[in-house]
Design an enzyme around this catalytic site. Structure first.
Site, PDB file in Angstrom:
ATOM      1  NE  ARG A 140      -3.853  -2.116   2.363  1.00  0.00           N
ATOM      2  CZ  ARG A 140      -3.625  -3.428   2.464  1.00  0.00           C
ATOM      3  NH1 ARG A 140      -2.414  -3.881   2.684  1.00  0.00           N
ATOM      4  NH2 ARG A 140      -4.615  -4.294   2.331  1.00  0.00           N
ATOM      5  CG  HIS A 172      -1.008  -5.595  -4.156  1.00  0.00           C
ATOM      6  ND1 HIS A 172       0.158  -5.525  -3.433  1.00  0.00           N
ATOM      7  CD2 HIS A 172      -1.781  -6.515  -3.503  1.00  0.00           C
ATOM      8  CE1 HIS A 172       0.103  -6.372  -2.397  1.00  0.00           C
ATOM      9  NE2 HIS A 172      -1.059  -6.969  -2.404  1.00  0.00           N
ATOM     10  CG  HIS A 207      -0.148 -11.423  -3.978  1.00  0.00           C
ATOM     11  ND1 HIS A 207      -0.804 -12.313  -3.153  1.00  0.00           N
ATOM     12  CD2 HIS A 207      -0.391 -10.193  -3.458  1.00  0.00           C
ATOM     13  CE1 HIS A 207      -1.421 -11.635  -2.196  1.00  0.00           C
ATOM     14  NE2 HIS A 207      -1.178 -10.357  -2.351  1.00  0.00           N
ATOM     15  CG  ASP A 253      -2.295  -7.956   5.265  1.00  0.00           C
ATOM     16  OD1 ASP A 253      -1.227  -7.904   4.626  1.00  0.00           O
ATOM     17  OD2 ASP A 253      -3.412  -7.672   4.773  1.00  0.00           O
ATOM     18  CD  GLU A 306       2.244 -10.211  -0.620  1.00  0.00           C
ATOM     19  OE1 GLU A 306       2.045  -9.132  -1.196  1.00  0.00           O
ATOM     20  OE2 GLU A 306       1.504 -10.640   0.276  1.00  0.00           O
TER      21      GLU A 306
HETATM   22  C1  GLA Z   1      -1.510  -8.273   0.332  1.00  0.00           C
HETATM   23  C2  GLA Z   1      -2.047  -7.257   1.218  1.00  0.00           C
HETATM   24  C3  GLA Z   1      -3.269  -7.767   1.843  1.00  0.00           C
HETATM   25  C4  GLA Z   1      -4.260  -8.212   0.816  1.00  0.00           C
HETATM   26  C5  GLA Z   1      -3.690  -9.231  -0.042  1.00  0.00           C
HETATM   27  C6  GLA Z   1      -4.660  -9.628  -1.133  1.00  0.00           C
HETATM   28  O1  GLA Z   1      -0.934  -9.304   1.032  1.00  0.00           O
HETATM   29  O2  GLA Z   1      -1.145  -6.830   2.202  1.00  0.00           O
HETATM   30  O3  GLA Z   1      -3.813  -6.795   2.626  1.00  0.00           O
HETATM   31  O4  GLA Z   1      -4.599  -7.151   0.009  1.00  0.00           O
HETATM   32  O5  GLA Z   1      -2.498  -8.724  -0.588  1.00  0.00           O
HETATM   33  O6  GLA Z   1      -5.953  -9.707  -0.710  1.00  0.00           O
END
Ligand code: GLA
Length: 348
Positions: free
Chosen positions: A77, A102, A176, A248, A314
């Site tokens: 983000r 993304h 991803h 996350d 990632e």
């Molecule tokens: C990344 C983001 C998550 C989510 C996934 C896909 O990992 O950090 O918040 O958006 O992609 O859903």
């Protein structure tokens, strides 16, 4: 081997390449550079596809949460989709509440890549390339991106990213893949063991934008310095886990940026005996525990994907770096070449 996989609504033909080397098999689409499947043996030599995906191009176009896709121009983000570079303010495409995620509404996961297969010594692989026009999704500069997928004689899947620009810009490419080492569609990854060599992570605000702090993992559910069952602390009620519906977050890798790939994660599934070891040149790792999978998508095995049925690891620079001076820079200037390498190994 190359075959027609399907067509986009505008008639664009999407191809699929099948690669095999050193005991690893993978299928790759020209759409999004998507790894549609990746098969590796378990301790008994039985193969399973250990990544989430779909069988039809329509599903990727309509509903994919980035399954197996290349991510650009910016992995994760950017707060409010806004940043300033060299005194100029830029507004990006916003696709996640008020933030850009993304790469924006039509990121690199949705574009059709040029794909060229190659064989080099004992390696096989694909060269993928895409030129993103100046201003695409709000990003400055024409970005020429080249990504190489290599399957080595040891069965490693290596990704080499490269990019150049004709104007100052920001870039943060990643991949991803959603992993479930017991096989896609087999249930949750709660019993997978994960290790991440990182003493700090970047806590986020409610919109999952880093606050800028590098917080110690010691004594928190974020401590994966010793291998730990993912499910162990997932329900611990830590405010950061509640806000993100699970893990996350970006881990600040102890090794930092390295010239050669160094270990950033080891994932092990005790039930199958499969292990995934990831090494990277990148300074950060986003560990996402599949929190938004909600039982509405069905994979190739005919099974619905529910929350926690896979995880993503990632490799990246930290999210929202363009807005944090204390984070490693993601700025790319004309004359420079962005380079990043991540290697996935499947030791048995
Ligand atoms: C990344 C983001 C998550 C989510 C996934 C896909 O990992 O950090 O918040 O958006 O992609 O859903």
């Amino acid at each position: 081997m190359q075959e027609l996989f399907g067509k986009l609504a505008d008639g664009t033909r999407i191809h699929r390449w099948s690669l095999e080397n050193g005991g690893t098999r993978m299928k790759v689409l020209s759409y999004g550079g998507i790894v549609q499947s990746l098969e590796v043996p378990d301790r008994q030599g039985r193969y399973a596809n250990v990544t989430l995906g779909f069988t039809r191009i329509e599903d990727y176009v309509d509903a994919s949460p980035y399954f197996g896709a290349l991510i650009g121009r910016y992995g994760n983000r950017i707060g409010k989709g806004a940043f300033t570079l060299d005194g100029s303010a830029y507004q990006l495409s916003v696709d996640d509440g008020e933030n850009s995620l993304h790469g924006g509404e039509a990121g690199f996961d949705t574009v059709v890549w040029d794909v060229e297969p190659f064989e080099r010594g004992t390696d096989v692989g694909l060269h993928l390339s895409y030129t993103s026009p100046d201003g695409e999704m709000g990003y400055p500069g024409t970005l020429t991106a080249k990504v190489t997928y290599t399957l080595t004689a040891d069965g490693d899947w290596r990704i080499d990213y490269e990019a150049t620009t004709d104007k100052p810009t920001v870039v943060n490419l990643t991949h991803h893949a959603y992993w479930n080492l017991a096989g896609e569609g087999s249930g949750t990854i709660g019993d997978h063991e994960l290790a991440i060599p990182a003493a700090h992570f970047t806590p986020t605000d409610p919109g999952l934008i880093p606050t800028g702090e590098l917080a110690p993992v010691a004594g928190t559910p974020f401590d994966f310095r010793e291998p730990k069952r993912i499910g162990r602390d997932l329900r611990a009620g830590h405010p950061q886990l509640l806000a993100a519906k699970g893990y996350d977050h970006n881990w600040v890798l102890d090794k930092g940026i390295t010239a050669e790939p160094q270990e950033v994660a080891v994932l092990r599934d005790p039930s199958s005996g499969r292990t995934l070891r990831i090494a990277s040149t990148e300074p950060g790792l986003q560990f996402y525990s599949g929190n938004f999978l909600d039982g509405t998508l069905v994979g190739p095995a005919g099974r619905a994907y529910r929350q926690g049925d896979a995880l993503c690891l990632e490799t990246q620079h930290y999210p929202d770096s363009p807005n944090h001076e204390n984070f490693p820079s993601t700025v790319l200037r004309p004359g420079q070449t962005y380079r990043s390498t991540t290697v996935h190994s499947f030791p048995t």
